[in-house]
Design a protein around this motif. Structure first.
Motif, short mmCIF file in Angstrom:
data_model
loop_
_atom_site.label_atom_id
_atom_site.label_comp_id
_atom_site.label_asym_id
_atom_site.label_seq_id
_atom_site.Cartn_x
_atom_site.Cartn_y
_atom_site.Cartn_z
N LEU A 20 -41.98 34.48 -18.53
CA LEU A 20 -41.53 34.56 -19.93
C LEU A 20 -42.08 33.38 -20.73
CD1 LEU A 20 -39.85 36.40 -21.73
CD2 LEU A 20 -37.87 34.98 -21.20
N THR A 21 -42.09 32.20 -20.12
CA THR A 21 -42.65 31.03 -20.79
C THR A 21 -44.14 31.20 -21.03
OG1 THR A 21 -40.98 29.61 -19.77
CG2 THR A 21 -42.95 28.52 -20.64
N ILE A 22 -44.86 31.73 -20.04
CA ILE A 22 -46.29 31.98 -20.21
C ILE A 22 -46.52 32.93 -21.37
CG2 ILE A 22 -48.33 33.06 -19.15
CD1 ILE A 22 -47.29 31.90 -16.44
N LEU A 23 -45.75 34.00 -21.44
CA LEU A 23 -45.89 34.95 -22.54
C LEU A 23 -45.58 34.30 -23.88
CD1 LEU A 23 -44.36 38.13 -20.86
CD2 LEU A 23 -46.78 37.70 -21.36
N ALA A 24 -44.56 33.44 -23.91
CA ALA A 24 -44.23 32.73 -25.15
C ALA A 24 -45.37 31.82 -25.57
CB ALA A 24 -42.94 31.93 -24.97
N LEU A 25 -46.01 31.15 -24.61
CA LEU A 25 -47.16 30.31 -24.92
C LEU A 25 -48.31 31.14 -25.47
CD1 LEU A 25 -47.10 27.99 -21.78
CD2 LEU A 25 -46.70 27.27 -24.15
N LEU A 26 -48.57 32.27 -24.83
CA LEU A 26 -49.68 33.13 -25.25
C LEU A 26 -49.41 33.82 -26.58
CD1 LEU A 26 -50.80 34.59 -21.81
CD2 LEU A 26 -51.80 32.68 -23.10
N ARG A 27 -48.15 33.88 -27.00
CA ARG A 27 -47.83 34.39 -28.35
C ARG A 27 -48.43 33.48 -29.40
NH1 ARG A 27 -42.41 34.29 -30.22
NH2 ARG A 27 -43.14 35.32 -32.06
N GLU A 28 -48.54 32.20 -29.07
CA GLU A 28 -49.06 31.21 -30.02
C GLU A 28 -50.58 31.24 -30.11
OE1 GLU A 28 -46.96 29.71 -31.93
OE2 GLU A 28 -45.18 30.29 -30.81
N MET A 69 -61.19 30.52 -17.14
CA MET A 69 -60.56 31.79 -17.48
C MET A 69 -59.54 31.54 -18.58
SD MET A 69 -62.03 33.98 -15.64
CE MET A 69 -61.05 35.44 -15.80
N TYR A 70 -59.65 32.34 -19.64
CA TYR A 70 -58.72 32.26 -20.76
C TYR A 70 -57.86 33.51 -20.77
CZ TYR A 70 -61.07 28.21 -22.73
OH TYR A 70 -61.56 26.97 -22.93
N TYR A 71 -56.61 33.33 -21.13
CA TYR A 71 -55.64 34.43 -21.14
C TYR A 71 -55.09 34.63 -22.53
CZ TYR A 71 -56.06 34.27 -16.16
OH TYR A 71 -56.56 34.33 -14.89
N SER A 72 -54.86 35.90 -22.86
CA SER A 72 -54.26 36.25 -24.15
C SER A 72 -53.35 37.46 -23.94
CB SER A 72 -55.34 36.55 -25.19
OG SER A 72 -56.17 37.59 -24.74
N LEU A 73 -52.46 37.66 -24.89
CA LEU A 73 -51.54 38.81 -24.81
C LEU A 73 -52.30 40.11 -25.03
CD1 LEU A 73 -48.38 37.63 -26.77
CD2 LEU A 73 -48.73 37.73 -24.30
N SER A 74 -51.80 41.15 -24.41
CA SER A 74 -52.36 42.49 -24.57
C SER A 74 -51.19 43.44 -24.85
CB SER A 74 -53.11 42.90 -23.30
OG SER A 74 -53.58 44.21 -23.42
N LEU A 75 -50.73 43.44 -26.09
CA LEU A 75 -49.51 44.19 -26.43
C LEU A 75 -49.73 45.29 -27.46
CD1 LEU A 75 -47.04 41.16 -26.67
CD2 LEU A 75 -47.55 42.61 -24.68
N ASN A 76 -50.97 45.59 -27.80
CA ASN A 76 -51.22 46.59 -28.85
C ASN A 76 -50.52 47.91 -28.60
OD1 ASN A 76 -52.79 44.76 -30.20
ND2 ASN A 76 -54.71 45.50 -29.34
N ASP A 77 -50.45 48.35 -27.36
CA ASP A 77 -49.83 49.63 -27.04
C ASP A 77 -48.45 49.46 -26.40
OD1 ASP A 77 -50.85 48.49 -24.74
OD2 ASP A 77 -51.49 50.40 -23.87
N LYS A 78 -47.84 48.28 -26.62
CA LYS A 78 -46.54 47.98 -26.01
C LYS A 78 -45.57 47.40 -27.06
CE LYS A 78 -49.22 46.84 -22.02
NZ LYS A 78 -50.46 46.90 -22.78
N PRO A 79 -45.21 48.20 -28.06
CA PRO A 79 -44.32 47.66 -29.11
C PRO A 79 -42.96 47.24 -28.57
CG PRO A 79 -44.57 50.04 -29.33
CD PRO A 79 -45.55 49.59 -28.27
#
Length: 104
Positions: A20-28, A69-79
């Motif tokens: 959850l923290t990783i996802l919160a970081l990647l939101r930024e 390796m860079y990571y980013s969120l992939s939420l376009n199809d996951k509202p």
């Protein structure tokens, strides 16, 4: 039924505080794995394992830039996930306070 199973797996990823923290970081912003390691103070193998699980669930994508390796969120199809993450506190101050990473 398959869609519900997939959604349950995605929500399960939110049940771990490290993920959850990783996802919160990647939101930024998009982050290099070494930056995530530095911010979270965990080992690189541990962070990589969490990122692998998030990638398998389709929540993050990875991009190679040189040797990093860079990571980013992939939420376009996951509202449903995007909505849940919208309630997380901002970690922008944490990101802006980090020292230049290994990937710069």
């Amino acid at each position: 039924m398959e869609e519900l199973r997939i959604m349950a797996e995605q929500f399960k990823m939110l049940g771990d505080s490290s993920r959850l923290t990783i996802l919160a970081l990647l939101r930024e912003k998009e982050l290099c794995v070494c930056e995530i390691v530095d911010i979270m103070g965990m080992s690189q193998p541990n962070i990589s394992q969490h990122l692998r699980k998030l990638r398998s669930a389709g929540l993050v994508t990875e991009t190679r830039k040189g040797q990093w390796m860079y990571y980013s969120l992939s939420l376009n199809d996951k509202p449903h996930i995007e909505q849940a993450l919208s309630h997380l506190p901002s970690l922008s101050n944490t990101i802006s306070a980090m020292k230049p990473g290994c990937c710069e």
